[in-house]
Design a protein around this motif. Structure first.
Motif, PDB file in Angstrom:
ATOM      1  N   SER A  84      -4.154   2.668 -10.179  1.00  0.00           N
ATOM      2  CA  SER A  84      -3.564   3.700  -9.328  1.00  0.00           C
ATOM      3  C   SER A  84      -3.448   5.027 -10.070  1.00  0.00           C
ATOM      4  O   SER A  84      -3.691   6.095  -9.497  1.00  0.00           O
TER       5      SER A  84
ATOM      6  N   ASN B 100       0.835  -1.203   0.000  1.00  0.00           N
ATOM      7  CA  ASN B 100       0.000   0.000   0.000  1.00  0.00           C
ATOM      8  C   ASN B 100       0.869   1.253   0.000  1.00  0.00           C
ATOM      9  O   ASN B 100       0.587   2.233  -0.699  1.00  0.00           O
TER      10      ASN B 100
ATOM     11  N   LEU C 247       1.159   3.833  -3.049  1.00  0.00           N
ATOM     12  CA  LEU C 247       0.915   5.236  -2.719  1.00  0.00           C
ATOM     13  C   LEU C 247       2.028   6.119  -3.266  1.00  0.00           C
ATOM     14  O   LEU C 247       1.789   7.229  -3.753  1.00  0.00           O
TER      15      LEU C 247
ATOM     16  N   THR D 284       2.135  11.726  -4.172  1.00  0.00           N
ATOM     17  CA  THR D 284       1.493  10.434  -3.912  1.00  0.00           C
ATOM     18  C   THR D 284       0.265  10.296  -4.790  1.00  0.00           C
ATOM     19  O   THR D 284      -0.187  11.249  -5.421  1.00  0.00           O
ATOM     20  N   GLN D 285      -0.271   9.109  -4.830  1.00  0.00           N
ATOM     21  CA  GLN D 285      -1.503   8.838  -5.555  1.00  0.00           C
ATOM     22  C   GLN D 285      -2.210   7.688  -4.860  1.00  0.00           C
ATOM     23  O   GLN D 285      -1.563   6.704  -4.460  1.00  0.00           O
ATOM     24  N   GLU D 286      -3.485   7.821  -4.692  1.00  0.00           N
ATOM     25  CA  GLU D 286      -4.252   6.807  -3.982  1.00  0.00           C
ATOM     26  C   GLU D 286      -4.024   5.436  -4.623  1.00  0.00           C
ATOM     27  O   GLU D 286      -4.195   5.276  -5.830  1.00  0.00           O
TER      28      GLU D 286
ATOM     29  N   ASN E 114      -6.378   7.444 -10.002  1.00  0.00           N
ATOM     30  CA  ASN E 114      -6.849   7.954  -8.718  1.00  0.00           C
ATOM     31  C   ASN E 114      -6.311   9.348  -8.408  1.00  0.00           C
ATOM     32  O   ASN E 114      -5.329   9.800  -9.016  1.00  0.00           O
TER      33      ASN E 114
ATOM     34  N   THR F 115      -7.632  18.338   3.305  1.00  0.00           N
ATOM     35  CA  THR F 115      -8.396  17.438   2.444  1.00  0.00           C
ATOM     36  C   THR F 115      -9.459  18.218   1.683  1.00  0.00           C
ATOM     37  O   THR F 115      -9.642  19.423   1.873  1.00  0.00           O
TER      38      THR F 115
END
Length: 950
Positions: free
Chosen positions: A837, A715, A719, A827-829, A840, A931
């Motif tokens: 990925s 993960n 990410l 980063t990327q979800e 996202n 966020t």
């Protein structure tokens, strides 16, 4: 995939009279009644390596050396004539006259070349095979004062010296030691400072430092990762880091010859068994400077496709296509990301290249699985071996093997000295070996790979056995290929019997049962071996004319095979290429030339896509075409540890896309080791789990705890895919490694030299793995007086002190990871695949330094184009409570920016703004979590410049 510990044991038993007549292939449609390669054909002539032979002559003590005359200045350096002062002919006949050429090729690179005046029978490495560094700028002028390198020499007793102008330190000096230059033995010595820090001279399983007493044998070798022995790759470059002056320089000997390097307390001795001296000095002055200067000259690393960064699963022992399908389904069932599934030689029809077994891997089911994989944005990579099966002409079914006949008709295979076909033995039986010096071989390669790909649309190639390996000594198949198909000369597929350290503690009940079985087996009496072909020699025909005795050179290297014979488990040195070049001179290049040919064959299939190749045998410049895996390691903690310095070695050799077989290849792993290794491997550029036939399964879903540990670290990896891809691009354009040692990041702190149990990913992340069993804590250092580090998981600033060995909590399933202040990570979800990925939203992880500043970058493109026409570069700069983001380039990113996390904020902000808009945020323990940014970046995360202030 060479020989497991079990197979090695089987070989030993075969040599003692067991199993030789009845090997047991576990996954082959060949009947067991087929013959085996006779055991006596695998035995070379036993050598006594000179470094182990107390009676061997020390050339340094006996040689007379040369005198230098006719010195003439040139616009870029000088030339001169070296005259032999007295022949000693220790290991071959001495050349009486040599040409010396010294060339300042650039401000940071100096070339010293010494070659016989008469080049008859002397191998000169052509530029067509290995990149040749060139003079930069006007060849007729050079401002010598711009170089930090100074060349000087002694004439009567020739020796030369290279100094650094800025520090007056001697970087390299042969003065006081005679130059030895014979047809089969070239040697020079250089002084080293006491307490030296020498790295490089890969590939071997060794710590990152080449401490006094180290002997490096540079001879590509098919052997399963012995500690300190020569293995698959050859990289004749070393780096000399001087902490007293804060400088580093590099020395590269551009030669494909068989070599040996001896590092002593205050000296380095370098030997080669053929060729010329062609030395390149790189002035640095920092380690990263030297790495980039060197890698730029041998060939910058290939830009890997984006999907290469995903998780890869393989094993030797996926016996049927249904096994492969089940593995893919199990990964999905347990929701463990799977990017690429690989197959070992199981898929082949009786181990023959370009085939698939019609019963176990029928084409229709094979194609159906690949179609399903591709529809799910997953990939497939098969193994490919170096040798081509020679079919039995008396067997119509066997003889219908087109790849051999096409190659034989095109005359593209290696020959014996008499012009007959050189036939060795590998997995399918007696085999021939493509000659990559033959201009027709590339066309043959293109045709075979295209036909294969049309039937089985693979996504990349894993090339194995390309040192090049052969299971017998010499052209053993000449006159015997009528016996084909024959089995390998050892048992295949026996159960693995080794287990990791601490297994007897953590698996006591199972271990008791295993121990009883082993004890029962060990009680079986074994007859003694006899062999008439294993007589011991030190040398033969010391003064053989011409090129000399190339099969048994008078100087014997310490080749990591049982008898040390150069032809053991390898194609013989006298195998001959189309232009008359013998394998003796370019053995170290076989894998490299094969990999270039495969690279071009894949481009022929898909001209616009980046070829994905993982190769085993590498040479200087191989990283321009391939990535590399660490070969046949074993399932133990030592090998997990050595994977880190091996990564450093490959990085400074220009092969940054590197990983090892996580959980171990040879032997059986266990839950604890596999859990730790799956997490460690997730931070290597190439991330693959692979193990040997006969061992227990080790897919991460086998153990519940390994599943959870793997998913945790995967993960994080997924990410950070944008960060890793940016590092790939940086490596591709600059030559910098992706995994970095502490002494590259902090080159002026000698206490950090030789740290092999931690590493940086890029400049921003520090990984501190657990490398021993039965513990829940690990020690690590976090260097830099003014550096700030944050725990990746909690985002909290750590109270680390420079020079202190910190104790970190590391329960099973947790790998300590820290972010270095001053860096911004894109980063990327995470998604299940890299394709998912990339769809996202993005995020930014901002880790402020002690001054509240940070910077970072992002590179993106379509992830697969060979020639990129649209790309995006994004710069991130933070300071004075504001983050500025600016982008340039025409590659469109449609995904929004979802969040920004800022680490190291001393007090809660009164408010946070995205541009002029107030946004929601949360503040906890020094971290600002922002966020809900999607609504401000609907056109794409980096479509417009923006600021975030707090």
């Amino acid at each position: 995939m060479i020989l497991s510990s079990v197979v090695k044991t089987a070989i030993a038993l075969a040599m003692l009279g067991y199993s030789a007549a009845s090997p047991t292939p576990s996954s082959s449609s060949v009947a067991d009644s087929h013959p085996t390669v006779p055991n006596e054909l695998t035995l070379g002539v036993k050598q006594v390596p000179n470094i182990l032979n107390e009676t061997a002559v020390d050339a340094n003590q006996v040689a007379k050396g040369y005198s230098l005359t006719n010195v003439t200045a040139t616009p870029r350096g000088l030339t001169g004539l070296l005259n032999l002062k007295g022949a000693t002919n220790i290991y071959g006949y001495d050349f009486d006259k040599l040409n010396l050429t010294v060339t300042y090729q650039s401000d940071n690179r100096l070339n010293v070349r010494i070659a016989p005046v008469n080049l008859t029978d002397v191998y000169i490495l052509p530029e067509s095979l290995v990149a040749l560094p060139k003079v930069e700028g006007d060849v007729n002028t050079f401002e010598f004062e711009n170089s930090d390198l100074i060349f000087s020499y002694d004439s009567e007793n020739f020796g030369f010296e290279v100094k650094r102008a800025s520090t007056a330190e001697v970087l390299f000096s042969t003065k006081g030691n005679p130059l030895v230059f014979s047809n089969q033995f070239v040697q020079f010595n250089t002084t080293l400072p006491k307490g030296h820090q020498i790295t490089g001279l890969g590939e071997s399983i060794h710590g990152s430092l080449n401490e006094p007493g180290t002997v490096k044998t540079l001879f590509a070798n098919d052997v399963g990762d012995p500690i300190d022995g020569n293995i698959y790759g050859v990289h004749p470059v070393y780096y000399d880091q001087r902490y007293d002056t804060g400088t580093t320089h590099g020395v590269y000997w551009r030669t494909s010859a068989i070599q040996e390097v001896v590092v002593e307390d205050q000296s380095l001795t370098w030997r080669a068994l053929s060729g010329v001296i062609d030395l390149y000095f790189f002035s640095g002055p920092d380690p990263k400077d030297v790495i980039q200067q060197y890698v730029k000259e041998i060939g910058l690393p290939a830009m890997q496709p984006y999907w290469a960064l995903g998780y890869h699963q393989c094993r030797w022992g996926y016996d049927t296509i249904d096994d492969v399908k089940n593995v893919v389904e199990n990964f999905k069932k347990f929701n463990i990301p799977l990017e690429t599934i690989w197959t070992d030689i199981d898929y082949m029809d009786t181990y023959k290249d370009f085939t698939n077994d019609p019963y176990r891997y029928p084409t229709d089911k094979y194609q159906q699985l690949l179609e399903e994989l591709h529809s799910n944005n997953q990939h497939y990579v098969p193994i490919f071996d170096a040798a081509i099966y020679v079919p039995n002409p008396n067997n119509a079914t066997d003889n219908a093997y087109t790849p051999f006949h096409a190659g034989n008709e095109s005359d593209i295979f290696l020959k014996n000295p008499d012009g007959s076909l050189y036939i060795g033995a590998v997995w399918p039986g007696y085999t021939a070996f493509p000659d990559f010096l033959n201009n027709k071989t590339q066309e043959y390669w293109n045709e075979q790979f295209k036909t294969w790909h049309d039937r089985i649309p693979f996504d990349g190639i894993w090339t194995d056995m390309n040192e090049v390996s052969s299971f017998c000594v010499g052209s053993c198949g000449s006159g015997r290929y009528f016996d084909n198909p024959v089995h390998p000369p050892f048992a295949v597929g026996a159960p693995a019997t080794s287990y990791p350290l601490n297994f007897n503690v953590t698996n006591a009940t199972e271990w008791a049962s295993i121990s009883s079985a082993i004890a029962a087996t060990a009680s079986t009496p074994v007859p003694e071996a006899t062999s008439s072909s294993s007589s011991s020699i030190d040398s033969k025909n010391t003064l053989a004319p011409g090129k000399g005795n190339i099969n048994y050179p008078p100087y014997a290297i310490n080749n990591a095979q049982g008898d040390h014979d150069l032809a053991t488990h390898a194609v013989s040195p006298n195998a001959t290429h189309v232009d008359g070049t013998v394998e003796y001179d370019i053995h170290n290049l076989y894998g490299f030339t094969q990999e270039k040919a495969i690279y071009n064959a894949l481009l022929n299939i898909a001209p616009d896509k980046r070829p994905f190749i993982i190769g085993r045998s590498t040479f200087a410049g191989a990283g321009h075409y391939v990535g590399h895996w660490g070969g046949d390691n074993s399932a133990d903690y030592d090998m997990m540890y050595f994977s880190i310095p091996q990564a450093f070695s490959m990085g400074l050799s220009g092969v940054p896309f590197f990983g090892v077989d996580v959980c171990g290849f040879n032997g059986n792993t266990d839950m604890e080791l596999c859990s730790r290794w799956m997490q460690l491997g997730s931070f290597f550029p190439f991330y693959r789990n692979h193990n040997v036939l006969g061992a227990i399964s080790q897919e991460p879903y086998v153990w519940e705890s390994v599943t959870e540990a793997a998913k945790t670290s995967m993960n994080i990896r997924y990410l950070l895919l944008p960060y890793y891809y940016t590092l790939l691009h940086e490596s591709h354009t600059s030559g910098l490694p992706i995994l970095r040692s502490f002494n590259w990041e902090f080159p002026y702190d000698k206490k950090l030299s030789g740290i092999d149990n931690q590493f940086f990913v890029g400049d921003a992340l520090v990984v501190t793995p657990v490398l021993q069993p039965g513990v829940d804590k690990v020690k690590g250092v976090f260097p830099g007086t003014d550096e700030v580090y944050y725990d990746f998981y909690t985002t909290e600033k750590q109270n680390f002190k420079n020079d202190k060995n910190e104790t970190l909590d590391a329960p099973l399933g947790h790998i300590p990871l820290h972010i270095r202040g001053g860096h911004i990570l894109p980063t990327q979800e995470p998604g299940y695949t890299t394709t998912e990925s990339r769809k996202n939203p993005f995020g930014l992880l901002v880790a402020l330094d002690k001054d509240g500043k940070a910077a970072g970058k992002l590179y993106l493109d379509d992830g697969e184009s060979l020639n990129v026409t649209e790309s995006l570069y994004v710069d991130f700069v933070a300071g004075d409570n504001e983050l500025s983001v600016s982008a340039f380039g025409d590659y469109k990113v449609e995904q929004p920016l979802a969040n920004v996390t800022i680490l190291g904020v001393d007090k809660k902000p009164e408010g946070v703004k995205f541009g002029d808009s107030k946004v929601n945020y949360k503040y906890e323990k020094g971290t600002v979590y922002i966020t809900g940014l999607e609504k401000y970046t609907k056109e794409g995360a980096f479509a417009e410049e923006f600021t975030v202030s707090w």
